[in-house]
Design a protein around this motif. Sequence first.
Motif, PDB file in Angstrom:
ATOM      1  N   HIS A  31     -54.012  12.268 103.588  1.00  0.00           N
ATOM      2  CA  HIS A  31     -54.575  13.915 103.749  1.00  0.00           C
ATOM      3  C   HIS A  31     -54.618  13.832 105.427  1.00  0.00           C
ATOM      4  O   HIS A  31     -53.524  14.906 105.732  1.00  0.00           O
ATOM      5  CB  HIS A  31     -56.419  13.310 103.351  1.00  0.00           C
ATOM      6  N   TRP A  41     -60.449  14.924 105.669  1.00  0.00           N
ATOM      7  CA  TRP A  41     -61.320  14.119 105.469  1.00  0.00           C
ATOM      8  C   TRP A  41     -61.230  12.536 105.754  1.00  0.00           C
ATOM      9  O   TRP A  41     -60.826  11.861 105.597  1.00  0.00           O
ATOM     10  CB  TRP A  41     -61.418  14.119 103.781  1.00  0.00           C
ATOM     11  N   LEU A  49     -67.594  12.231  98.214  1.00  0.00           N
ATOM     12  CA  LEU A  49     -67.187  13.334  97.175  1.00  0.00           C
ATOM     13  C   LEU A  49     -66.389  12.665  95.846  1.00  0.00           C
ATOM     14  O   LEU A  49     -67.129  13.073  94.964  1.00  0.00           O
ATOM     15  CB  LEU A  49     -65.967  13.691  97.358  1.00  0.00           C
ATOM     16  N   ALA A  55     -66.937  14.314  89.840  1.00  0.00           N
ATOM     17  CA  ALA A  55     -65.960  13.829  90.128  1.00  0.00           C
ATOM     18  C   ALA A  55     -64.493  12.795  89.904  1.00  0.00           C
ATOM     19  O   ALA A  55     -65.024  11.793  89.958  1.00  0.00           O
ATOM     20  CB  ALA A  55     -66.207  13.929  92.045  1.00  0.00           C
ATOM     21  N   GLN A  79     -58.376  14.770  94.223  1.00  0.00           N
ATOM     22  CA  GLN A  79     -59.195  14.553  93.675  1.00  0.00           C
ATOM     23  C   GLN A  79     -60.119  15.711  93.540  1.00  0.00           C
ATOM     24  O   GLN A  79     -59.449  17.477  94.040  1.00  0.00           O
ATOM     25  CB  GLN A  79     -59.974  14.410  95.668  1.00  0.00           C
ATOM     26  N   MET A  80     -60.624  16.299  92.518  1.00  0.00           N
ATOM     27  CA  MET A  80     -61.100  17.181  91.983  1.00  0.00           C
ATOM     28  C   MET A  80     -63.146  16.969  91.394  1.00  0.00           C
ATOM     29  O   MET A  80     -63.004  15.540  91.454  1.00  0.00           O
ATOM     30  CB  MET A  80     -60.358  17.694  90.869  1.00  0.00           C
ATOM     31  N   GLN A  81     -63.373  18.210  90.729  1.00  0.00           N
ATOM     32  CA  GLN A  81     -64.413  17.494  90.186  1.00  0.00           C
ATOM     33  C   GLN A  81     -64.503  18.863  88.899  1.00  0.00           C
ATOM     34  O   GLN A  81     -64.492  19.946  89.054  1.00  0.00           O
ATOM     35  CB  GLN A  81     -65.437  17.918  90.897  1.00  0.00           C
ATOM     36  N   GLU A  88     -62.354  21.768  89.527  1.00  0.00           N
ATOM     37  CA  GLU A  88     -61.526  22.552  90.024  1.00  0.00           C
ATOM     38  C   GLU A  88     -60.549  21.291  91.177  1.00  0.00           C
ATOM     39  O   GLU A  88     -61.864  20.047  91.183  1.00  0.00           O
ATOM     40  CB  GLU A  88     -62.772  23.382  91.409  1.00  0.00           C
ATOM     41  N   ASN A  90     -60.141  19.666  93.958  1.00  0.00           N
ATOM     42  CA  ASN A  90     -60.348  20.059  95.378  1.00  0.00           C
ATOM     43  C   ASN A  90     -59.365  19.551  96.670  1.00  0.00           C
ATOM     44  O   ASN A  90     -59.572  20.079  97.956  1.00  0.00           O
ATOM     45  CB  ASN A  90     -61.522  19.226  96.174  1.00  0.00           C
ATOM     46  N   THR A  91     -58.147  18.433  96.262  1.00  0.00           N
ATOM     47  CA  THR A  91     -57.006  18.882  97.203  1.00  0.00           C
ATOM     48  C   THR A  91     -56.267  17.936  96.398  1.00  0.00           C
ATOM     49  O   THR A  91     -56.768  17.174  95.503  1.00  0.00           O
ATOM     50  CB  THR A  91     -58.037  17.791  98.961  1.00  0.00           C
ATOM     51  N   LEU A 125     -57.522  26.147  91.931  1.00  0.00           N
ATOM     52  CA  LEU A 125     -57.865  25.581  92.675  1.00  0.00           C
ATOM     53  C   LEU A 125     -57.372  26.461  94.002  1.00  0.00           C
ATOM     54  O   LEU A 125     -57.289  28.350  93.491  1.00  0.00           O
ATOM     55  CB  LEU A 125     -56.350  24.870  92.603  1.00  0.00           C
ATOM     56  N   GLU A 126     -57.386  26.792  95.411  1.00  0.00           N
ATOM     57  CA  GLU A 126     -56.870  27.467  96.295  1.00  0.00           C
ATOM     58  C   GLU A 126     -55.559  26.907  96.913  1.00  0.00           C
ATOM     59  O   GLU A 126     -55.699  25.148  97.066  1.00  0.00           O
ATOM     60  CB  GLU A 126     -58.359  27.337  97.095  1.00  0.00           C
TER      61      GLU A 126
END
Length: 179
Positions: A31, A41, A49, A55, A79-81, A88, A90-91, A125-126
């Motif tokens: 990361h 992180w 998380l 997650a 990694q998501m939830q 989503e 997360n990364t 996602l973003e």
Amino acid sequence: MSASSHQPEVEDGIEVVPLTAAFCNVASALHAEGFEDQDCWSADEMITLLDVPGAFGFLAFAPGNEAENRLDIPLGFIQMQAVLDEAEINTIVVAKEARKRGVARKLLSATFDRLRETGVGRVLLEVADDNAPAIALYRDCGFAEIGRRKRYYRRKSGREVDALVMERDLGACVLGWGD
């Protein structure tokens, strides 16, 4: 599994395993490397998380070879939830030396398979709007832009970058939002 600085051969040699607390030090290092211009992180934050209900994540690596005294090489992770029928990301991070070799696609594929098994029908996602390679990958993997968050990311330089909000329909919605 430890980080390595030499070029991994990953074309067909990508293994994917669940991301667990045991791999969070490796994931934290990936990361930091992948988002060197943002706050990253720590291993403890990643463990926290992963402890959130719904997650999960996956770690991709190039397997080592004990006979050749070659260690596993971490390539990337996601990694998501998931909450109900929506998830989503997360990364997602791929090591610099492993980019454009199918690692992110393999991580996304494993993720989509798991989400379909649990009835998730929508993935969000973003992504920073200046990350053209990631945006192209997401579009190629079926994501479409649905919004924009102005000045969402702050680089260590202080520069602010918009985030594109993207979604993908997995076609397996339990709650019927897609009907």
